[in-house]
Design a protein around this motif. Sequence first.
Motif, PDB file in Angstrom:
ATOM      1  N   LEU A   1     137.612  14.477  23.800  1.00 53.69           N
ATOM      2  CA  LEU A   1     138.907  13.689  23.143  1.00 53.69           C
ATOM      3  C   LEU A   1     140.371  14.276  23.751  1.00 53.69           C
ATOM      4  O   LEU A   1     141.350  13.489  24.277  1.00 53.69           O
ATOM      5  CB  LEU A   1     138.817  14.277  21.579  1.00 53.69           C
ATOM      6  CG  LEU A   1     140.398  13.835  21.009  1.00 53.69           C
ATOM      7  CD1 LEU A   1     140.002  12.131  20.855  1.00 53.69           C
ATOM      8  CD2 LEU A   1     140.630  14.736  19.308  1.00 53.69           C
TER       9      LEU A   1
ATOM     10  N   SER B   1     134.135  12.774  12.672  1.00 53.37           N
ATOM     11  CA  SER B   1     136.185  12.641  12.039  1.00 53.37           C
ATOM     12  C   SER B   1     136.195  13.835  12.711  1.00 53.37           C
ATOM     13  O   SER B   1     135.388  14.916  11.809  1.00 53.37           O
ATOM     14  CB  SER B   1     136.287  12.325  10.403  1.00 53.37           C
ATOM     15  OG  SER B   1     135.770  13.105   9.961  1.00 53.37           O
TER      16      SER B   1
ATOM     17  N   LEU C   1     143.702   7.692  14.963  1.00 53.38           N
ATOM     18  CA  LEU C   1     144.089   8.487  15.961  1.00 53.38           C
ATOM     19  C   LEU C   1     145.349   8.283  16.611  1.00 53.38           C
ATOM     20  O   LEU C   1     145.993   7.804  17.384  1.00 53.38           O
ATOM     21  CB  LEU C   1     143.577   9.886  15.889  1.00 53.38           C
ATOM     22  CG  LEU C   1     144.289  10.963  17.266  1.00 53.38           C
ATOM     23  CD1 LEU C   1     145.305  11.667  16.420  1.00 53.38           C
ATOM     24  CD2 LEU C   1     143.675  11.870  17.557  1.00 53.38           C
TER      25      LEU C   1
ATOM     26  N   THR D   1     132.107  17.491  12.126  1.00 54.31           N
ATOM     27  CA  THR D   1     132.977  16.203  13.640  1.00 54.31           C
ATOM     28  C   THR D   1     131.553  16.013  13.867  1.00 54.31           C
ATOM     29  O   THR D   1     131.077  15.241  14.390  1.00 54.31           O
ATOM     30  CB  THR D   1     134.089  16.740  14.649  1.00 54.31           C
ATOM     31  OG1 THR D   1     135.299  17.531  13.403  1.00 54.31           O
ATOM     32  CG2 THR D   1     134.410  15.541  15.436  1.00 54.31           C
TER      33      THR D   1
ATOM     34  N   LYS E   1     141.101  12.739  26.652  1.00 52.75           N
ATOM     35  CA  LYS E   1     141.044  10.849  26.880  1.00 52.75           C
ATOM     36  C   LYS E   1     142.467  10.769  26.024  1.00 52.75           C
ATOM     37  O   LYS E   1     143.142   9.902  26.589  1.00 52.75           O
ATOM     38  CB  LYS E   1     139.835  10.178  25.525  1.00 52.75           C
ATOM     39  CG  LYS E   1     139.888   8.831  25.343  1.00 52.75           C
ATOM     40  CD  LYS E   1     138.723   8.515  24.758  1.00 52.75           C
ATOM     41  CE  LYS E   1     137.921   6.691  24.224  1.00 52.75           C
ATOM     42  NZ  LYS E   1     137.380   6.879  23.233  1.00 52.75           N
ATOM     43  N   LEU E   2     142.949  11.235  25.198  1.00 53.93           N
ATOM     44  CA  LEU E   2     144.765  11.270  24.824  1.00 53.93           C
ATOM     45  C   LEU E   2     145.461  11.486  26.212  1.00 53.93           C
ATOM     46  O   LEU E   2     146.013  11.341  25.918  1.00 53.93           O
ATOM     47  CB  LEU E   2     144.384  12.279  24.216  1.00 53.93           C
ATOM     48  CG  LEU E   2     144.240  12.683  22.949  1.00 53.93           C
ATOM     49  CD1 LEU E   2     144.296  13.915  21.638  1.00 53.93           C
ATOM     50  CD2 LEU E   2     144.690  11.497  22.278  1.00 53.93           C
TER      51      LEU E   2
ATOM     52  N   VAL F   1     145.008  19.801  20.204  1.00 53.13           N
ATOM     53  CA  VAL F   1     143.480  19.783  20.480  1.00 53.13           C
ATOM     54  C   VAL F   1     143.185  20.797  20.771  1.00 53.13           C
ATOM     55  O   VAL F   1     142.566  21.422  21.374  1.00 53.13           O
ATOM     56  CB  VAL F   1     142.875  18.342  21.386  1.00 53.13           C
ATOM     57  CG1 VAL F   1     140.968  18.262  21.224  1.00 53.13           C
ATOM     58  CG2 VAL F   1     143.592  17.417  21.514  1.00 53.13           C
TER      59      VAL F   1
ATOM     60  N   GLN G   1     140.031   9.393  11.839  1.00 55.04           N
ATOM     61  CA  GLN G   1     138.952   9.370  12.898  1.00 55.04           C
ATOM     62  C   GLN G   1     139.177   8.850  13.970  1.00 55.04           C
ATOM     63  O   GLN G   1     140.901   8.755  14.572  1.00 55.04           O
ATOM     64  CB  GLN G   1     138.139   7.478  12.546  1.00 55.04           C
ATOM     65  CG  GLN G   1     136.753   7.893  11.369  1.00 55.04           C
ATOM     66  CD  GLN G   1     135.715   8.311  11.760  1.00 55.04           C
ATOM     67  OE1 GLN G   1     135.407   8.331  12.970  1.00 55.04           O
ATOM     68  NE2 GLN G   1     134.958   8.966  10.475  1.00 55.04           N
ATOM     69  N   GLU G   2     138.762   8.742  15.093  1.00 55.14           N
ATOM     70  CA  GLU G   2     139.461   8.616  17.162  1.00 55.14           C
ATOM     71  C   GLU G   2     140.266   7.520  16.843  1.00 55.14           C
ATOM     72  O   GLU G   2     141.404   7.318  17.199  1.00 55.14           O
ATOM     73  CB  GLU G   2     138.423   9.037  17.956  1.00 55.14           C
ATOM     74  CG  GLU G   2     138.757   8.711  18.852  1.00 55.14           C
ATOM     75  CD  GLU G   2     137.844   9.210  20.776  1.00 55.14           C
ATOM     76  OE1 GLU G   2     137.412  10.085  20.693  1.00 55.14           O
ATOM     77  OE2 GLU G   2     138.424   8.592  21.182  1.00 55.14           O
TER      78      GLU G   2
ATOM     79  N   ARG H   1     132.990  18.715  22.317  1.00 57.04           N
ATOM     80  CA  ARG H   1     134.087  17.823  22.021  1.00 57.04           C
ATOM     81  C   ARG H   1     135.259  17.415  22.382  1.00 57.04           C
ATOM     82  O   ARG H   1     135.738  16.485  21.843  1.00 57.04           O
ATOM     83  CB  ARG H   1     133.122  17.306  20.294  1.00 57.04           C
ATOM     84  CG  ARG H   1     133.631  16.386  19.284  1.00 57.04           C
ATOM     85  CD  ARG H   1     133.321  15.012  19.611  1.00 57.04           C
ATOM     86  NE  ARG H   1     133.569  13.774  19.273  1.00 57.04           N
ATOM     87  CZ  ARG H   1     134.970  13.322  19.792  1.00 57.04           C
ATOM     88  NH1 ARG H   1     135.473  13.724  21.374  1.00 57.04           N
ATOM     89  NH2 ARG H   1     135.556  12.402  19.230  1.00 57.04           N
TER      90      ARG H   1
END
Length: 504
Positions: free
Chosen positions: A430, A476, A495, A470, A433-434, A413, A491-492, A426
């Motif tokens: 992400l 996105s 992904l 984004t 979260k991943l 990322v 988009q998330e 941002r």
Amino acid sequence: MSDSINLMEAIVSLAKRRGFVFPSSEIYGGLNGFFDYGPLGAELKKNIRDCWWNDMVRRRDDIVGIETSIIMHPKVWQASGHVAGFTDPLVDCKVSKQRFRADQLFFAPVVVDGQTVGYVSALEGDRTAADLQEQAETFKRKKAIQGKLEPVAPRDMTEAKPEEIVLIPSPATGEPGSLTPPRAFNMMFETYVGALRDDSAISYLRPETAQGMFVDFKSVVDTGRVKLPFGIAQIGKSFRNEITPRNFIFRSREFEQMEMEYFLHEDADWAASHREWINWCTDWLRSIGLPDSHLSEYNHPKEKLAFYSKGTTDIMFKYPFGVQELWGVAARGNYDLTQHATASGVPQVIFDEATKKKFTPHVIEPAVGVDRIFLAVLCAGYAEEEVKDDKGNVEKRTVLRLSPRIAPVKVAVLPLLKNKPELVARAQALHRKLQRRYAVFYDEGGAIGRRYRRQDEIGTPWCVTIDFDTIEKDGSFTLRERDSMAQRRIQEPELFALLDEKVY
Ligand code: GAP
């Protein structure tokens, strides 16, 4: 040949540089045949193990997994035949103190006009025969021998006659007279269990995980609700005091095995099951990214099989140093269970409801080394390419084409700029979260192209870049693919769907 050496050198160097594999105890000079796995190596190895365990155990109804101890009762290794027979033929050089495996040390008589005028020797390699031929030519020239040199006929040291051994030069010194006749060298590491240091306390570090499955067979049958045909699988460390550990992690003294014993009815079609398992293993290797072009099969000749074995097929891999065994699939009959029944006095049988008779099941054994798969995926995936950077300049890119299933990092990322707090926030959100589901990497340092290259080199299949679109437009991000280097907006949810499909 030189390409092969370069590829191995490049892989060993990448492995060290990027933290995949280090020599063990390196600050003390290393220990031959032992390796450590660094942060990326530990992830890659864990992914290989997890894929195998999921496919072999969790996603099947007929196979259960166990974990047995590394040090077992010494009688296990007597019954299995390892104490008496787990040996390699060893040749010593009395002058250099080097040791060679007799079946890897080749020699040939130098024959001129039908007369043997001397001997040459070489260690096993891609060019053994050519090397011996060149040595024979040099020998004849140096000794100024006239006549016609015959082509060399290489044999290994296990086939040398006593009168030849004294005439064969040691590969260490180039001089004859220092090699000993081959002797059996047991490869098991001995240790002592408990406070006493006498023979009664001798035990062994296991040389294979397989015996754990045989010794626990009754316990699994009694507790595991299994019905024939069924398998018992295990992943774990094994230890062999190899005479010549070599080719990086290919042959080491401490390594990890993934083995499965598939038990069949004594009247079952063992050959059909054997074939099914060879196919299963090959398909599995494909599923983690090994290409067909590098895979082949080798059937052990009947006359070289152990007396109890009905057939062994090795799945071979084209390593840079030659085509070598990756995965052995053996049909072992009921030898192991019968041996343990006799030695322990505990019957190792199953009751057949149909015939109302008890019998000892037969077994098919696919056995593979994690480290050999690790090396195979590095060898098959490594590439150096010329690509154009943003400004159209040609530059070298090193890329590891690892399957997303096993890649140590699944996604990197990257905020486009590190001094823009909204991009960074941002990207970090992400990343977090991943991270809950995948091994991911956050990198905000350096030009974006350089950050892509760093990920290419460690085999990261995807990078996502958080840019102004984004946060200012539709949310996105740019998804950049490692192999094609193509970029697209994603988009998330898309992904996460992509990862869900490819990382299993
Ligand atoms: N239970 C059967 C057995 O252990 P093996 O052919 O001796 O059979 C199985 O070993 C696999 O273990 C090999 O195909 C190889 O992948 C791996 N292996 C064996 N010796 C190894 C070593 N010294 N270093 C790394 N891997 C090894």
